[in-house]
Design a protein around this motif. Structure first.
Motif, PDB file in Angstrom:
ATOM      1  N   TYR A  10      30.638  16.519  46.321  1.00 23.85           N
ATOM      2  CA  TYR A  10      30.870  17.641  47.230  1.00 23.85           C
ATOM      3  C   TYR A  10      31.580  18.747  46.461  1.00 23.85           C
ATOM      4  N   GLU A  11      31.168  19.983  46.692  1.00 22.86           N
ATOM      5  CA  GLU A  11      31.817  21.110  46.033  1.00 22.86           C
ATOM      6  C   GLU A  11      31.839  22.308  46.962  1.00 22.86           C
ATOM      7  N   ALA A  12      33.017  22.924  47.077  1.00 23.76           N
ATOM      8  CA  ALA A  12      33.146  24.135  47.875  1.00 23.76           C
ATOM      9  C   ALA A  12      34.455  24.806  47.499  1.00 23.76           C
ATOM     10  N   MET A  13      34.464  26.121  47.619  1.00 26.85           N
ATOM     11  CA  MET A  13      35.708  26.846  47.395  1.00 26.85           C
ATOM     12  C   MET A  13      35.741  28.054  48.319  1.00 26.85           C
ATOM     13  N   ARG A  29      49.160  42.427  46.983  1.00 29.01           N
ATOM     14  CA  ARG A  29      47.867  41.757  47.066  1.00 29.01           C
ATOM     15  C   ARG A  29      47.764  40.708  45.963  1.00 29.01           C
ATOM     16  N   ALA A  30      46.996  39.688  46.252  1.00 31.15           N
ATOM     17  CA  ALA A  30      46.704  38.657  45.269  1.00 31.15           C
ATOM     18  C   ALA A  30      45.315  38.118  45.556  1.00 31.15           C
ATOM     19  N   TYR A  31      44.617  37.746  44.513  1.00 26.79           N
ATOM     20  CA  TYR A  31      43.309  37.110  44.673  1.00 26.79           C
ATOM     21  C   TYR A  31      43.532  35.611  44.628  1.00 26.79           C
ATOM     22  N   PHE A  32      43.108  34.928  45.675  1.00 31.49           N
ATOM     23  CA  PHE A  32      43.394  33.502  45.831  1.00 31.49           C
ATOM     24  C   PHE A  32      42.082  32.744  45.921  1.00 31.49           C
ATOM     25  N   ALA A  33      41.828  31.890  44.949  1.00 31.36           N
ATOM     26  CA  ALA A  33      40.632  31.042  44.917  1.00 31.36           C
ATOM     27  C   ALA A  33      41.081  29.592  44.928  1.00 31.36           C
ATOM     28  N   ARG A  34      40.561  28.821  45.860  1.00 25.33           N
ATOM     29  CA  ARG A  34      40.982  27.424  45.926  1.00 25.33           C
ATOM     30  C   ARG A  34      39.824  26.535  46.343  1.00 25.33           C
ATOM     31  N   PRO A  35      39.842  25.300  45.832  1.00 23.74           N
ATOM     32  CA  PRO A  35      38.819  24.343  46.253  1.00 23.74           C
ATOM     33  C   PRO A  35      39.057  23.928  47.696  1.00 23.74           C
ATOM     34  N   LEU A  36      37.990  23.592  48.387  1.00 23.81           N
ATOM     35  CA  LEU A  36      38.098  23.086  49.744  1.00 23.81           C
ATOM     36  C   LEU A  36      38.059  21.565  49.714  1.00 23.81           C
ATOM     37  N   PHE A  41      45.978  19.445  45.612  1.00 21.05           N
ATOM     38  CA  PHE A  41      45.517  20.219  44.472  1.00 21.05           C
ATOM     39  C   PHE A  41      46.697  20.793  43.686  1.00 21.05           C
ATOM     40  N   PRO A  42      46.603  20.779  42.380  1.00 22.38           N
ATOM     41  CA  PRO A  42      47.583  21.515  41.576  1.00 22.38           C
ATOM     42  C   PRO A  42      47.299  23.003  41.649  1.00 22.38           C
ATOM     43  N   GLY A  43      48.257  23.799  41.211  1.00 22.65           N
ATOM     44  CA  GLY A  43      48.115  25.249  41.280  1.00 22.65           C
ATOM     45  C   GLY A  43      48.125  25.893  39.906  1.00 22.65           C
ATOM     46  N   VAL A  44      47.521  27.064  39.833  1.00 23.30           N
ATOM     47  CA  VAL A  44      47.534  27.883  38.624  1.00 23.30           C
ATOM     48  C   VAL A  44      47.831  29.327  39.027  1.00 23.30           C
ATOM     49  N   ILE A  45      48.737  29.954  38.297  1.00 20.98           N
ATOM     50  CA  ILE A  45      48.996  31.384  38.431  1.00 20.98           C
ATOM     51  C   ILE A  45      48.353  32.073  37.240  1.00 20.98           C
ATOM     52  N   LEU A  46      47.416  32.959  37.506  1.00 24.89           N
ATOM     53  CA  LEU A  46      46.712  33.694  36.461  1.00 24.89           C
ATOM     54  C   LEU A  46      47.242  35.127  36.465  1.00 24.89           C
ATOM     55  N   PHE A  64      38.757  28.400  37.589  1.00 24.52           N
ATOM     56  CA  PHE A  64      39.784  27.358  37.696  1.00 24.52           C
ATOM     57  C   PHE A  64      39.715  26.657  39.047  1.00 24.52           C
ATOM     58  N   ALA A  65      39.414  27.401  40.108  1.00 21.06           N
ATOM     59  CA  ALA A  65      39.255  26.771  41.419  1.00 21.06           C
ATOM     60  C   ALA A  65      38.096  25.783  41.403  1.00 21.06           C
ATOM     61  N   HIS A  66      37.015  26.155  40.736  1.00 23.80           N
ATOM     62  CA  HIS A  66      35.866  25.265  40.607  1.00 23.80           C
ATOM     63  C   HIS A  66      36.264  23.949  39.955  1.00 23.80           C
ATOM     64  N   HIS A  67      37.238  23.988  39.071  1.00 22.20           N
ATOM     65  CA  HIS A  67      37.687  22.781  38.380  1.00 22.20           C
ATOM     66  C   HIS A  67      38.880  22.122  39.060  1.00 22.20           C
ATOM     67  N   GLY A  68      39.172  22.521  40.305  1.00 16.41           N
ATOM     68  CA  GLY A  68      40.127  21.771  41.104  1.00 16.41           C
ATOM     69  C   GLY A  68      41.521  22.350  41.227  1.00 16.41           C
ATOM     70  N   TYR A  69      41.700  23.635  40.886  1.00 15.78           N
ATOM     71  CA  TYR A  69      43.018  24.249  40.926  1.00 15.78           C
ATOM     72  C   TYR A  69      43.076  25.374  41.958  1.00 15.78           C
ATOM     73  N   ALA A  70      44.078  25.330  42.813  1.00 20.28           N
ATOM     74  CA  ALA A  70      44.340  26.457  43.704  1.00 20.28           C
ATOM     75  C   ALA A  70      44.941  27.558  42.838  1.00 20.28           C
ATOM     76  N   THR A  71      44.239  28.672  42.720  1.00 19.00           N
ATOM     77  CA  THR A  71      44.575  29.676  41.712  1.00 19.00           C
ATOM     78  C   THR A  71      44.869  31.024  42.345  1.00 19.00           C
TER      79      THR A  71
END
Length: 255
Positions: A10-13, A29-36, A41-46, A64-71
């Protein structure tokens, strides 16, 4: 690792612009990409680079979200104004750059946002490229609670007194003793900002203080060799070092 995905998984973000509390409580503002999914989930600040809060920054957040990180990629240029990324970057330069204290406050806000998510595993890393690489190293030295730091060709980590300014009053290398998380550094040996000599100085200081670090340095690569939109792109070095970054985050944020 890149492309190591099962075809039956299963894959979704979800990726969107949000607002978070940044430096001095400013709403930015911030751009937030995260897996569903359930997570956690671990987090990443870019941290975005000087070309601005731009499309490639968002693309890497989704990667990074695709690879499992809330970014989260915070708009550290929020106070400068708005427009196209290159226009905002130009305005930032005219104003003497974004203040380090402001960027660190925005990173702290992103860290708080990520760690208070109900599906967070409590671990967050930070990564930046170009000026964002400098900011990432600075965050590793100044901000508590980070579990991993990735500096991609960050310029002016090593800086002379003449290069300092009211916005950037300290050379990050002078704070090396305060680095509180493992560090991954990715550099091109043909880069001039930082130069190979400056990377040597940076490495010597990390050794001096017994820090947990690993540097990867690529011959034939210069500044910004992950950016496939320009002539600096080096696909083999870019993909190898991106895989290394994923493994580094897995080791320190997932395991």
């Amino acid at each position: 690792m890149y492309n190591q995905i099962r075809t039956d998984a299963y894959e979704a973000m979800l990726a969107e612009t949000i607002t978070i509390s940044g430096f001095n409580g400013d709403r930015i503002r911030a751009y937030f990409a995260r897996p569903l999914g359930e997570g956690p989930f671990p987090g990443v600040i870019l941290i975005p680079h000087m070309p601005g809060w731009d499309e490639i920054s968002r693309e890497y957040a989704r990667r990074f979200a695709h690879h499992g990180y809330a970014t989260i990629c915070p708009n550290i240029y929020e106070r400068v104004g708005h427009g196209l990324p290159q226009e905002v970057a130009g305005m930032a330069r005219e104003q003497g750059g974004v203040a380090d204290d402001s960027v660190m406050g925005d990173v702290e806000g992103a860290l708080e946002y990520l760690t208070t998510l109900p599906n967070s595993n409590g671990k967050v890393g930070v990564i930046g490229m170009c000026s964002g690489g400098r900011h990432a190293f600075l965050a590793g030295c100044r901000i508590e609670g980070l579990s991993a730091v990735v500096d991609c060709w960050g310029g002016r980590v090593v800086a002379s007194a003449e290069e300092l300014s009211p916005a950037t009053p300290v050379a990050p290398i002078d704070l090396t003793s305060q680095l509180s998380a493992p560090l991954l550094g990715i550099f091109g040996n043909d880069d001039m900002f930082p130069s190979a000599d400056q990377v040597d100085i940076h490495e010597a200081e990390l050794k001096k203080y017994g820090k947990d670090y690993t540097f990867y340095r690529y011959d034939g690569a210069g500044h910004g060799f992950w950016y496939y939109t320009g002539e600096a792109y080096r696909p083999v070095a870019a993909m190898e070092s991106f895989d290394i970054t994923l493994e580094f985050f897995k080791q320190h944020l997932q395991d």
